[in-house]
Design a protein around this motif. Structure first.
Motif, PDB file in Angstrom:
ATOM      1  N   LEU A  68       0.847  -1.185   0.000  1.00 45.01           N
ATOM      2  CA  LEU A  68       0.000   0.000   0.000  1.00 45.01           C
ATOM      3  C   LEU A  68       0.889   1.243   0.000  1.00 45.01           C
ATOM      4  O   LEU A  68       1.778   1.385   0.848  1.00 45.01           O
ATOM      5  N   VAL A  69       0.651   2.144  -0.956  1.00 43.52           N
ATOM      6  CA  VAL A  69       1.407   3.389  -1.039  1.00 43.52           C
ATOM      7  C   VAL A  69       0.444   4.549  -0.818  1.00 43.52           C
ATOM      8  O   VAL A  69      -0.573   4.670  -1.503  1.00 43.52           O
ATOM      9  N   LEU A  70       0.782   5.403   0.145  1.00 45.27           N
ATOM     10  CA  LEU A  70      -0.059   6.528   0.530  1.00 45.27           C
ATOM     11  C   LEU A  70       0.686   7.839   0.314  1.00 45.27           C
ATOM     12  O   LEU A  70       1.919   7.860   0.287  1.00 45.27           O
TER      13      LEU A  70
ATOM     14  N   ARG B 164      -3.827   8.206   6.056  1.00 39.77           N
ATOM     15  CA  ARG B 164      -2.757   7.541   6.795  1.00 39.77           C
ATOM     16  C   ARG B 164      -3.197   7.161   8.206  1.00 39.77           C
ATOM     17  O   ARG B 164      -2.834   6.081   8.707  1.00 39.77           O
ATOM     18  N   ASP B 165      -3.978   8.030   8.858  1.00 40.16           N
ATOM     19  CA  ASP B 165      -4.430   7.712  10.210  1.00 40.16           C
ATOM     20  C   ASP B 165      -5.226   6.411  10.237  1.00 40.16           C
ATOM     21  O   ASP B 165      -5.113   5.615  11.174  1.00 40.16           O
ATOM     22  N   GLY B 166      -6.043   6.194   9.203  1.00 36.43           N
ATOM     23  CA  GLY B 166      -6.846   4.979   9.154  1.00 36.43           C
ATOM     24  C   GLY B 166      -6.011   3.725   9.004  1.00 36.43           C
ATOM     25  O   GLY B 166      -6.432   2.637   9.414  1.00 36.43           O
ATOM     26  N   PHE B 167      -4.822   3.878   8.425  1.00 36.19           N
ATOM     27  CA  PHE B 167      -3.943   2.725   8.209  1.00 36.19           C
ATOM     28  C   PHE B 167      -2.817   2.643   9.249  1.00 36.19           C
ATOM     29  O   PHE B 167      -1.828   1.947   9.018  1.00 36.19           O
TER      30      PHE B 167
ATOM     31  N   ALA C 217      -2.571   1.169  12.181  1.00 37.45           N
ATOM     32  CA  ALA C 217      -2.314  -0.191  12.675  1.00 37.45           C
ATOM     33  C   ALA C 217      -1.663  -1.050  11.598  1.00 37.45           C
ATOM     34  O   ALA C 217      -0.746  -1.834  11.881  1.00 37.45           O
ATOM     35  N   ALA C 218      -2.127  -0.912  10.358  1.00 36.93           N
ATOM     36  CA  ALA C 218      -1.536  -1.680   9.262  1.00 36.93           C
ATOM     37  C   ALA C 218      -0.084  -1.263   9.034  1.00 36.93           C
ATOM     38  O   ALA C 218       0.773  -2.107   8.731  1.00 36.93           O
ATOM     39  N   GLU C 219       0.209   0.017   9.194  1.00 37.62           N
ATOM     40  CA  GLU C 219       1.576   0.495   9.000  1.00 37.62           C
ATOM     41  C   GLU C 219       2.502  -0.072  10.075  1.00 37.62           C
ATOM     42  O   GLU C 219       3.655  -0.432   9.795  1.00 37.62           O
TER      43      GLU C 219
ATOM     44  N   ARG D  65       5.577  -2.786   3.889  1.00 38.43           N
ATOM     45  CA  ARG D  65       4.607  -2.836   2.792  1.00 38.43           C
ATOM     46  C   ARG D  65       3.539  -1.753   2.876  1.00 38.43           C
ATOM     47  O   ARG D  65       2.655  -1.708   2.026  1.00 38.43           O
ATOM     48  N   VAL D  66       3.586  -0.900   3.874  1.00 41.88           N
ATOM     49  CA  VAL D  66       2.726   0.282   3.942  1.00 41.88           C
ATOM     50  C   VAL D  66       3.660   1.489   3.915  1.00 41.88           C
ATOM     51  O   VAL D  66       4.388   1.754   4.873  1.00 41.88           O
TER      52      VAL D  66
END
Length: 298
Positions: free
Chosen positions: A24-26, A31-34, A36-38, A44-45
């Motif tokens: 995932l590229v932002l 970004r705030d929503g991701f 935890a994923a980051e 990969r984030v």
């Protein structure tokens, strides 16, 4: 009900856990929503900051290594601002990737015209080989994002705050028939379906629903139009007339008339609210009723 963007964040976060090939590229947006994923997948984030050309270039570079890149920001920053990179880094190099936008044509009017992108689908139409999804409900957004990530090609998923009251089954392939009639064909794209149904409730028309607009469903339109002569109205939540050429090509050997309804070219400088933009562009139920019946009665 959650929004399409909310559902996209939740869905993609799960996909990052499930698919080690997904990256995932932002560019700051969402970004705030991701967060935890980051933390879970720092390799990969990737957040490149407010550098949208780099957003696309980094995604294309990941694709060249065998990853499946998903690139996300507002539509105006995802398609319009880095268009040269979309054309060259993805298209010219022949690599796949998924663009997922937010903001649509006027989801955040207070942001001004810089954050509006009614011409995004028309712009992608100048390039070859793109699949374009325009979901009309968060359930459809989830299904189409999952399908896009699992595919290999170049895919654009256009998310919006506008939503129909209920989702419909979507396969990413062709139009679905919502209602059959004999007095013309109305194609409702994505979040336009509820307003189209309200506008045509007592009209003897066939209503087709399109959550995927590219490739254009030539066979589906021809089947609905019959042998002609046919009247076809296309209601799109972006630039008016974006799909009229595709519809004309589909019916080239049949007598037909086509009306393309959507967002007008004139910039509305009193930004107001989303609902006011719908009304100003004639895309609310009342405006659609007047324009559709006026066209069909000629």
């Amino acid at each position: 009900m959650d929004t399409m963007r909310d559902r996209f964040i939740a869905t993609t976060s799960r996909q990052l856990d499930e698919d080690p090939r997904l990256a995932l590229v932002l560019a700051e947006i969402s970004r705030d929503g991701f967060a935890a994923a980051e933390r879970a997948h720092p390799d990969r984030v990737i957040n490149v900051g407010i550098r949208e050309q780099l957003l696309i270039g980094a995604g294309a570079g990941l694709a060249l290594t065998g990853m499946r890149p998903l690139m996300h920001t507002f539509a105006s920053f995802l398609v319009e601002r880095p268009f040269e990179q979309v054309k060259l880094d993805l298209g010219h190099q022949g690599v796949g990737g998924v663009l997922v936008s937010a903001g649509a044509s006027y989801d955040w009017p207070a942001g001004g015209f810089t954050h509006m992108s009614p011409g995004d689908v028309a712009l992608l139409d100048t390039l070859d080989g793109w699949t374009v999804h325009v979901p009309g409900h968060p359930d459809e957004a989830e299904a189409l994002v999952r399908q896009a990530v699992a595919s290999e090609g170049r895919v654009y998923v256009r998310l919006s705050l506008q939503s129909n009251s209920a989702g419909r089954p979507v396969t990413g392939d062709g139009f679905s028939t919502v209602r059959r009639g004999t007095g013309g064909v109305v194609i409702a794209v994505g979040p336009m379906l509820d307003n189209v149904l309200a506008a045509t409730g007592d009209l003897d028309v066939t209503v087709l629903y399109a959550a995927t607009v590219r490739p254009f469903d030539t066979a589906g339109l021809r089947a609905a139009a019959g042998a002609g002569p046919s009247d076809v109205v296309i209601v799109e939540p972006y630039l008016a007339g974006t799909s009229t050429a595709a519809a004309n090509d589909a019916l080239a050997d049949l007598p037909h008339r086509i009306l393309g309804l959507g967002v007008g070219r004139a910039e509305l400088r009193r930004y107001g609210q989303l609902e006011e933009h719908l009304t100003a562009h004639g895309l609310d139920a009342h405006g659609l009723r007047q324009r559709i019946t006026g066209f069909l009665r000629r």
